[in-house]
Design an enzyme around this catalytic site. Sequence first.
Site, PDB file in Angstrom:
ATOM      1  N   GLY A  94       7.875  13.302 -21.114  1.00  0.00           N
ATOM      2  CA  GLY A  94       7.094  14.379 -20.899  1.00  0.00           C
ATOM      3  C   GLY A  94       7.060  15.896 -21.573  1.00  0.00           C
ATOM      4  N   GLU A  95       7.369  16.662 -20.386  1.00  0.00           N
ATOM      5  CA  GLU A  95       8.094  17.965 -21.275  1.00  0.00           C
ATOM      6  C   GLU A  95       9.203  18.616 -19.625  1.00  0.00           C
ATOM      7  OE1 GLU A  95       7.516  19.592 -23.722  1.00  0.00           O
ATOM      8  OE2 GLU A  95       8.686  20.300 -23.191  1.00  0.00           O
ATOM      9  N   SER A  96      10.237  18.289 -20.329  1.00  0.00           N
ATOM     10  CA  SER A  96      11.781  18.664 -19.091  1.00  0.00           C
ATOM     11  C   SER A  96      11.974  19.807 -18.438  1.00  0.00           C
ATOM     12  CB  SER A  96      12.830  18.268 -19.966  1.00  0.00           C
ATOM     13  OG  SER A  96      13.275  19.400 -21.338  1.00  0.00           O
ATOM     14  N   CYS A 151      13.570   9.965 -23.406  1.00  0.00           N
ATOM     15  CA  CYS A 151      12.889  11.204 -23.997  1.00  0.00           C
ATOM     16  C   CYS A 151      12.652  12.473 -22.937  1.00  0.00           C
ATOM     17  CB  CYS A 151      11.075  10.934 -24.773  1.00  0.00           C
ATOM     18  SG  CYS A 151      10.659  12.138 -25.841  1.00  0.00           S
ATOM     19  N   ARG A 159      16.753  19.660 -27.854  1.00  0.00           N
ATOM     20  CA  ARG A 159      15.255  19.506 -27.723  1.00  0.00           C
ATOM     21  C   ARG A 159      14.106  19.288 -29.266  1.00  0.00           C
ATOM     22  NH1 ARG A 159      12.914  23.497 -24.329  1.00  0.00           N
ATOM     23  NH2 ARG A 159      10.567  21.878 -24.367  1.00  0.00           N
ATOM     24  N   ILE A 198       8.400  11.008 -29.928  1.00  0.00           N
ATOM     25  CA  ILE A 198       7.779  11.897 -29.167  1.00  0.00           C
ATOM     26  C   ILE A 198       7.705  13.470 -29.355  1.00  0.00           C
ATOM     27  CG2 ILE A 198       5.194  12.966 -28.525  1.00  0.00           C
ATOM     28  CD1 ILE A 198       4.562  10.086 -28.087  1.00  0.00           C
ATOM     29  N   ARG A 199       7.855  14.263 -30.183  1.00  0.00           N
ATOM     30  CA  ARG A 199       8.861  15.143 -30.079  1.00  0.00           C
ATOM     31  C   ARG A 199       9.940  15.130 -29.414  1.00  0.00           C
ATOM     32  NH1 ARG A 199       6.807  18.974 -26.404  1.00  0.00           N
ATOM     33  NH2 ARG A 199       5.577  16.773 -25.799  1.00  0.00           N
ATOM     34  N   HIS A 211      10.332   6.736 -26.780  1.00  0.00           N
ATOM     35  CA  HIS A 211       8.825   5.678 -25.442  1.00  0.00           C
ATOM     36  C   HIS A 211       9.192   4.750 -25.899  1.00  0.00           C
ATOM     37  CE1 HIS A 211       6.819   9.495 -24.167  1.00  0.00           C
ATOM     38  NE2 HIS A 211       7.590  10.246 -25.494  1.00  0.00           N
ATOM     39  N   GLU A 259       8.304   2.528 -23.307  1.00  0.00           N
ATOM     40  CA  GLU A 259       7.068   2.294 -22.336  1.00  0.00           C
ATOM     41  C   GLU A 259       5.293   2.044 -22.930  1.00  0.00           C
ATOM     42  OE1 GLU A 259       8.560   4.912 -22.831  1.00  0.00           O
ATOM     43  OE2 GLU A 259       6.588   6.862 -22.260  1.00  0.00           O
TER      44      GLU A 259
END
Length: 205
Positions: free
Chosen positions: A59-61, A91, A120, A148-149, A184, A186
């Site tokens: 997600g976004e840490s 991630c 990051r 993803i990023r 990822h 999952e």
Amino acid sequence: MPNGAGDTSTTTGLRVGVLALQGAFEAHQERLIEIGVDAPLIRTPLDLETVDAVVLPGGESTTMSRLLTTSGLFDALEDRFAEGMPVFGTCAGMILCAADVLDGRSDQRGFDLIDLTVRRNGYGRQLESFESDINVAGLDEPFHAVFIRAPFVERIGDDVEILASLDGVAVLVRNQRCTVAAFHPELTNDVRLHEIFVSSLKTSH
Ligand code: GLN
């Protein structure tokens, strides 16, 4: 919901909570249920009380860090980690577990569970998102990894075991209590990395 005592779908007897404040948590829950693990979503400190381990998803840490603090979960998780609760971070979850984070926000918090330095979004703008088949220690066939990023692992401590690398850079590593992936796992239907994590719980259970 696969929640609570008496859930007959549970075959391993293990409960692995999935942090569900933000990001890609649902697919983690699905993978865990597929392998017979009770996988409650974690949104409050109370939700944590009965789990054997947790997944910190992608997600976004920076956002997760903020929501962890406002929900009271940061301190609750920190207490459980201090008691030795195992964690699988993917991630953004890897970033939350790492000892050192480069290019983070100055107010971003983490749990310092594994001796890594991660940058990051370290794969660069042109590689915001990419996929690659990686060889994972202990698996016969490659694993299709979706990045993803993704965080880029810049340094690895001596007590960290590398399970997979891509172009010489570690992308899946672990220590005794903490397994982290830069990608990822999952997002494909392949449950093998969740199985590796869950089997490590069975041996320490
Ligand atoms: N770049 C994100 C972060 O810094 C992580 C991306 C992801 O989890 N897919 O938190």
